[in-house]
Design a protein around this motif. Structure first.
Motif, PDB file in Angstrom:
ATOM      1  N   VAL A 195      -5.094   5.556  -5.240  1.00 37.40           N
ATOM      2  CA  VAL A 195      -4.592   4.256  -4.809  1.00 37.40           C
ATOM      3  C   VAL A 195      -5.802   3.387  -4.519  1.00 37.40           C
ATOM      4  CG1 VAL A 195      -3.256   2.983  -3.092  1.00 37.40           C
ATOM      5  CG2 VAL A 195      -2.527   5.275  -3.793  1.00 37.40           C
TER       6      VAL A 195
ATOM      7  N   GLY B  31       2.103   1.755  -3.374  1.00 36.23           N
ATOM      8  CA  GLY B  31       1.048   2.317  -4.212  1.00 36.23           C
ATOM      9  C   GLY B  31       0.995   3.830  -4.110  1.00 36.23           C
TER      10      GLY B  31
ATOM     11  N   TRP C  13       0.833  -1.206   0.000  1.00 39.41           N
ATOM     12  CA  TRP C  13       0.000   0.000   0.000  1.00 39.41           C
ATOM     13  C   TRP C  13       0.869   1.258   0.000  1.00 39.41           C
ATOM     14  CZ3 TRP C  13      -5.503   0.866   0.937  1.00 39.41           C
ATOM     15  CH2 TRP C  13      -6.277  -0.298   0.835  1.00 39.41           C
TER      16      TRP C  13
ATOM     17  N   CYS D  93      -3.168   3.323  -9.294  1.00 42.40           N
ATOM     18  CA  CYS D  93      -2.420   2.103  -9.013  1.00 42.40           C
ATOM     19  C   CYS D  93      -3.325   1.210  -8.181  1.00 42.40           C
ATOM     20  CB  CYS D  93      -1.130   2.429  -8.262  1.00 42.40           C
ATOM     21  SG  CYS D  93      -0.105   0.997  -7.830  1.00 42.40           S
TER      22      CYS D  93
ATOM     23  N   ILE E  67      -3.585  -2.075  -5.521  1.00 39.13           N
ATOM     24  CA  ILE E  67      -2.852  -2.918  -4.591  1.00 39.13           C
ATOM     25  C   ILE E  67      -3.630  -4.218  -4.416  1.00 39.13           C
ATOM     26  CG2 ILE E  67      -1.702  -3.028  -2.366  1.00 39.13           C
ATOM     27  CD1 ILE E  67      -0.982  -0.616  -4.267  1.00 39.13           C
TER      28      ILE E  67
ATOM     29  N   HIS F 120       3.890   5.204  -6.178  1.00 37.30           N
ATOM     30  CA  HIS F 120       3.649   5.114  -7.620  1.00 37.30           C
ATOM     31  C   HIS F 120       2.675   6.197  -8.089  1.00 37.30           C
ATOM     32  CE1 HIS F 120       5.996   1.556  -8.176  1.00 37.30           C
ATOM     33  NE2 HIS F 120       5.227   0.779  -7.440  1.00 37.30           N
TER      34      HIS F 120
END
Length: 309
Positions: free
Chosen positions: A282, A109, A106, A120, A122, A112
């Motif tokens: 995320v 994420g 996480w 992104c 997870i 990113h």
């Protein structure tokens, strides 16, 4: 420029063993993975191991959010070969390490999304939104979303919004963020249902919580009304720099643990609403226990992200 959608995943997430008949099983991730590698999105996905944050750093963040005595309980149960926090929440020999790896995923994420300004996903377990600061429950060990939100603030993000569309209220996430005015939490959940929290008048300490109780049998029509009248105004007015979605897929009609009546294609619609707020999202897996509906619903989230670029 749009890049392939990143998925943070490790086969080690399968090592959190919950027992033969437990709904939060390793097969959940296997079903999703098999669907994605063969489905419509297969050529537009980038699979990544959770490597950006070392386990020691993940533990540091777990220590910031969770009570040390509770962390030691999880570690001790695992070191003894396994046991249970309660009847719903097993801990196997590898669960402590896997839960830390999930936290790492996480946090990766967040990194990113902040780098790419793109969503992104997870794909990790165990889930986290029921884990409070002092105890795990409801299949959850550590507060993945709550930890990720606080981590994002440490990386220069000013405001974080958490949207929880899991069919169960994220009591742990709410408790963990309720004192922080730089984080808001919005949850749509069947009510009354496990864990019995999430009343509409619970607003947090800074008016930073919006709970939306959903009646059994509710369908996408009701969810669209909630998003347009409540969710989008609440989050948009806050103007978050990052959106974290606790993406549970147990509001599906076929899910055995609740009684809401969404269908997999409806998660395409919910994802579209999120993307209209921001692409800096995320998505992290929470619940969802009918394997076919779960896998198809996750794919619909991916398709919405890929199509709206």
């Amino acid at each position: 420029m749009y890049h392939n959608l990143k998925i943070v995943f490790s086969s080690r997430f399968l090592d959190h063993k919950t027992g033969r008949f437990h709904p939060e099983s390793p097969q959940r991730l296997t079903a999703i993975q098999e669907r994605l590698v063969k489905g419509f999105c297969k050529n537009k996905l980038q699979w990544l191991e959770p490597t950006a944050v070392e386990q020691s750093q993940a533990l540091n963040w777990v220590n910031k959010i969770h009570d040390r005595k509770y962390i030691d309980i999880v570690k001790t149960i695992a070191s003894r070969g396994g046991g249970k926090l309660d009847e719903d929440t097993p801990v196997s020999a590898q669960s402590y390490d896997v839960a830390l790896l999930a936290v790492s995923a996480w946090l990766d994420g967040v990194d990113h999304v902040l780098k790419d300004n793109e969503p992104c996903f997870i794909l990790a377990r165990p889930p986290g939104h029921h884990a409070t600061s002092k105890i795990g429950m409801g299949f959850c060990l550590f507060s993945n979303a709550g930890i990720a939100a606080h981590y994002a603030l440490s990386q220069g993000v000013k405001k974080v919004a958490i949207l929880d569309w899991d069919v169960h209220h994220g009591n742990g996430t709410e408790e963990i963020i309720a004192h922080n005015p730089n984080i808001i939490y919005c949850s749509l959940h069947q009510y009354p249902c496990y864990p019995g929290t999430g009343g509409e008048f619970d607003r947090g300490y800074h008016d930073n919580v919006l709970n939306i109780p959903v009646k059994a049998g509710s369908a996408i029509k009701e969810y669209q009304q909630f998003f347009e009248d409540k969710v989008i105004p609440f989050i948009s007015e806050f103007k978050p720099d990052l959106l974290i979605v606790s993406a549970g897929y147990d509001a599906n009609h076929d899910d055995p643990l609740a009684s809401v009546s969404l269908f997999p294609q409806d998660y395409y619609t919910l994802t579209q609403y999120c993307l209209k707020i921001t692409r800096k999202i995320v998505f992290g897996l929470e619940g969802g226990y009918d394997l076919e509906a779960l896998a198809e619903s996750v794919e619909q989230t991916f398709m919405a992200c890929i199509n709206m670029n």
